[in-house]
Design a protein around this motif. Structure first.
Motif, short mmCIF file in Angstrom:
data_model
loop_
_atom_site.label_atom_id
_atom_site.label_comp_id
_atom_site.label_asym_id
_atom_site.label_seq_id
_atom_site.Cartn_x
_atom_site.Cartn_y
_atom_site.Cartn_z
N VAL A 122 41.79 42.35 48.73
CA VAL A 122 40.69 41.83 47.92
C VAL A 122 39.95 40.75 48.70
O VAL A 122 38.72 40.69 48.69
CB VAL A 122 41.23 41.28 46.57
CG1 VAL A 122 40.19 40.43 45.87
CG2 VAL A 122 41.66 42.44 45.68
N ARG A 123 40.70 39.93 49.42
CA ARG A 123 40.05 38.85 50.19
C ARG A 123 39.19 39.43 51.31
O ARG A 123 38.06 38.98 51.54
CB ARG A 123 41.11 37.92 50.77
CG ARG A 123 41.94 37.25 49.70
CD ARG A 123 43.25 36.74 50.23
NE ARG A 123 43.07 35.61 51.13
CZ ARG A 123 44.07 35.10 51.85
NH1 ARG A 123 45.30 35.61 51.79
NH2 ARG A 123 43.85 34.06 52.62
N ARG A 183 36.09 41.02 49.81
CA ARG A 183 35.12 40.04 49.35
C ARG A 183 34.34 39.47 50.55
O ARG A 183 33.11 39.39 50.51
CB ARG A 183 35.82 38.91 48.61
CG ARG A 183 34.90 37.75 48.27
CD ARG A 183 35.58 36.69 47.43
NE ARG A 183 35.82 37.15 46.09
CZ ARG A 183 36.99 37.06 45.46
NH1 ARG A 183 38.02 36.49 46.05
NH2 ARG A 183 37.12 37.51 44.24
N HIS A 184 35.03 39.11 51.61
CA HIS A 184 34.34 38.49 52.74
C HIS A 184 33.50 39.50 53.51
O HIS A 184 32.51 39.13 54.14
CB HIS A 184 35.34 37.79 53.66
CG HIS A 184 35.71 36.43 53.16
ND1 HIS A 184 35.86 36.15 51.82
CD2 HIS A 184 35.94 35.26 53.79
CE1 HIS A 184 36.16 34.88 51.67
NE2 HIS A 184 36.23 34.31 52.85
N HIS A 211 39.31 41.96 39.97
CA HIS A 211 38.32 41.52 40.97
C HIS A 211 37.38 42.67 41.33
O HIS A 211 36.18 42.48 41.49
CB HIS A 211 39.03 41.00 42.21
CG HIS A 211 39.67 39.66 42.01
ND1 HIS A 211 39.01 38.48 42.22
CD2 HIS A 211 40.91 39.33 41.59
CE1 HIS A 211 39.82 37.47 41.94
NE2 HIS A 211 40.98 37.95 41.55
N HIS A 231 37.15 37.91 58.01
CA HIS A 231 38.06 37.15 57.17
C HIS A 231 39.10 36.48 58.07
O HIS A 231 39.43 37.01 59.13
CB HIS A 231 38.75 38.09 56.17
CG HIS A 231 39.71 37.38 55.26
ND1 HIS A 231 41.06 37.42 55.43
CD2 HIS A 231 39.47 36.57 54.20
CE1 HIS A 231 41.64 36.67 54.49
NE2 HIS A 231 40.69 36.15 53.74
#
Lengths: 302, 378
Positions: free
Chosen positions: B44-45, B48-49, B76, B330
């Motif tokens: 997810v991180r 997102r980035h 998310h 990221h």
């Protein structure tokens, strides 16, 4: 396991090494910081919060760290970062704890679009929530601190989260942000009230945070149905007043207080109109907390 | 010549660290159940980035995998998807306004990039966020387009004299304009690439081949013909600064998956690339979508280097650069080699866009003079 159960030295190490995650309302945060002030701030303000186990999913990874270079030592600064991205300019290192609080507000208000988010305090009694939207300087946080030290439960001091699926207010009972004179007023509310170390000379003057009541933190998984919207306004030496507001006026004012009304489109409109329909709407002015309590007790039929 | 199976593991790029989870899942969305909770946390991180969370949602939804996500990760992705739906509305609203503004000029207006994917109902638009609207107009109409936008409440950005001259003299677009009230951005192009690249890409031919939209409310606009749309997206990515490399690669992947199944698409696209002098970006586009995202490309297109100037040694160097530069932006993928690759990709884009006698003064201005002016003004 709650945060207060870890000894201070272990808290400091876990925080520095990225092994500290907290359940904060519906969100899980991993907080990393090598700074003693952050570790102490968390111990003071978040003792009753549940820790999240190591291999669980974390919603938001944040850190407060000294910048690289000379500002680590000379007039030291701190940076807030959200998973490696730095959304704000650095602040003096002694503001690290307020910076963490502001950073958490920013992360939530920019990402949690499964809620309609209002810039408002919200408290609950007997299962019914009272939303207190107001611009900075109107005394909203002081009133919120006052109410939760009577018999109201703290749902949030800054961010009212309205769940889009059922219109309930989802608690996020984080520390209450206090500014300038309100710090002393809240300290005077009782011996059980815990206020963290004040930071002077921030962009908002002197700021400090009040630890949320233990009962509010323990009951953070219990949402509440909104019943009242009260626009509070503190007026120095003013007379207490209380007047009903029209629902359409309230709707428009709440649109201005919302972080993501536009972004949610129709879902935002439905959530907000449902909220306004379900609530009694009033505006109160008061010159002292006692006057505000009287007005609110009258409104709620107590 | 390497057969397609072998280029899947280019010798010169070390196997990607297992940490590029979002790329792995975009390539094989059917495997969503195979990730642990902590891998989902990282996924997810990264998504997102890299700005691909909504696209990931679309891919998992197609694969029938949304039910296999941990609930927390699902939230998310759902939020990203809802946000992308809202962006679609916003882009539509913006397009209707732009159509009104440009109506008196009676010129062909071709949508590019995200707005075009949306208006043409392309799969690439699904889950995607839109940062601005890009349009292509005939060069002769540029002045009147600019004037009419200013009269309608749009304000030029980059107001300093150097930037204005840089755009107007060397670039393929006007300085971006921003709507004074809505804050939205529009990029007005007169061709696909800066003339300073030396690539002779015939904008008039692109506009002539552009296709009308089925959406009656958007009848004022056209979009590039399928081959041209792919070529432009490839050009934008491989001559660009790589600040959203993975997201643009995902766009290309979706365009190819949708358009590439038409009979004759590939023959027509290679011909068109030759005609427009865009074989180089097409070569990169098919290679890296295929290598990283498993995009289906016919063997005949993959096997021969489409750009004959790319020999085996150059190809290895380019692979070493691009396979890293496409990693999600990221912290989990920020080792020194990846940071270097991103920087080199950025430098390369400038190298391609301007000849040295223009590039050196430009970079000197941006690195030395502009910061001083900014400091003096602040």
């Amino acid at each position: 396991m709650i945060l207060a159960q870890i000894p201070a030295s272990e808290l400091r190490t876990r925080l520095a090494r990225g092994h500290l995650a907290l359940q904060v309302g519906p969100f899980r945060f991993r907080v990393t910081s090598p700074l003693a002030s952050v570790s102490e701030g968390l111990a003071t303000l978040y003792p009753d919060f549940e820790l999240v186990a190591e291999d669980e999913f974390i919603d938001f990874h944040v850190s407060v760290t000294p910048p690289a270079g000379v500002r680590r030592w000379i007039r030291p600064q701190a940076n807030f970062s959200f998973d490696g991205r730095v959304p704000f300019k650095p602040l003096p290192a002694d503001q690290a704890m307020p910076m963490l609080e502001w950073g958490l507000n920013w992360v939530i208000s920019n990402h949690a679009h499964q809620y309609l988010m209002l810039h408002a305090a919200v408290v609950e009694r007997n299962g019914r929530a009272m939303i207190l939207p107001a611009p900075p300087g109107s005394g909203k946080s002081t009133l919120c601190a006052g109410l939760v030290n009577r018999d109201w439960r703290l749902l949030s001091d800054e961010l009212t989260l309205i769940r889009l699926t059922d219109g309930l207010v989802v608690p996020i009972s984080r520390p209450v942000s206090l500014k300038n004179r309100s710090i002393e007023i809240v300290r005077g509310l009782g011996r059980h009230v815990v206020v963290g170390t004040p930071c002077a000379d921030t962009g908002k003057g002197t700021v400090a945070h009040m630890r949320p009541p233990t009962d509010s933190v323990r009951r953070m998984a219990e949402p509440a149905r909104p019943a009242w919207v009260v626009f509070p306004q503190f007026i120095q030496n003013g007379e207490p007043t209380c007047e009903a507001r029209g629902k359409s006026t309230a709707f428009v004012e709440l649109v201005h207080n919302a972080f993501n009304y536009n972004l949610l489109g129709l879902a935002g409109f439905n959530a907000l109109s449902g909220l306004v329909d379900a609530c009694d709407v009033h505006r109160i002015t008061y010159g002292s907390l006692e006057q505000a309590y009287t007005a609110i007790d009258a409104l709620t039929g107590e | 010549m390497m057969p397609a199976e072998q280029i899947k593991s280019p010798v010169n790029s070390r196997p990607m660290a297992h940490s590029d989870l979002v790329v792995t899942l975009l390539r094989e969305p059917g495997n969503a159940a195979g990730f642990s909770t902590s891998e989902w946390d990282l996924l997810v991180r990264q998504a997102r980035h890299a700005d691909v969370m909504g696209q990931l949602h679309a891919r998992l939804s197609d694969a029938g995998q949304l039910g296999n996500l941990p609930e927390a990760a699902r939230r998310h992705l759902d939020t990203a998807w809802n946000l992308s739906q809202r962006h679609r509305l916003a882009v539509r609203w913006e397009l209707l306004g732009i159509a009104n503004t440009l109506a008196p000029l009676n010129i062909p207006v071709v949508l590019l990039k995200g707005a075009a994917y949306y208006a043409a109902g392309r799969m690439a638009a699904r889950g995607r966020l839109f940062t601005d609207v890009d349009i292509l107009v005939p060069k002769a109409a540029l002045d009147s387009v600019e004037r009419i936008f200013i009269r309608s409440g749009w304000v030029p950005t980059h107001l300093n004299a150097y930037d204005q001259r840089y755009y107007r003299q060397w670039m393929h677009e006007l300085p971006p304009m921003q709507h004074a009230r809505r804050g939205t951005l529009i990029d007005i192009h007169h061709t696909l690439l800066p003339p300073t690249t030396g690539v002779n890409c015939d904008a008039a031919a692109l506009i002539a081949a552009a296709q009308p939209l089925e959406d009656a409310e958007l009848a004022a606009f056209k979009v590039l013909a399928p081959s041209d749309m792919l070529l432009h997206s490839a050009t934008h990515l491989f001559y660009g600064e790589f600040d959203r490399g993975l997201r643009e690669l995902v766009d290309l992947d979706q365009l190819i998956r949708e358009l590439g199944t038409e009979p004759d698409f590939w023959a027509a696209t290679v011909d068109r690339a030759r005609q427009l002098d865009l074989l180089n970006p097409l070569h990169h586009a098919v290679r890296y979508t295929h290598l990283l995202l498993g995009t289906p490309i016919p063997d005949v297109v993959l096997r021969a280097p489409l750009d004959p100037t790319i020999d085996a040694i150059r190809q290895r160097l380019l692979d070493a650069l691009f396979l890293r530069a496409f990693r999600p932006d990221h912290v989990s993928c920020n080792d020194a080699a990846t940071r270097l690759a991103r920087w080199l990709a950025f430098v390369r884009s400038h190298w391609l866009r301007m000849p040295v006698h223009l590039l050196v003064p430009h970079l000197f201005y941006k690195a030395v003079i502009a910061p001083r002016k900014e400091a003096a003004g602040a």
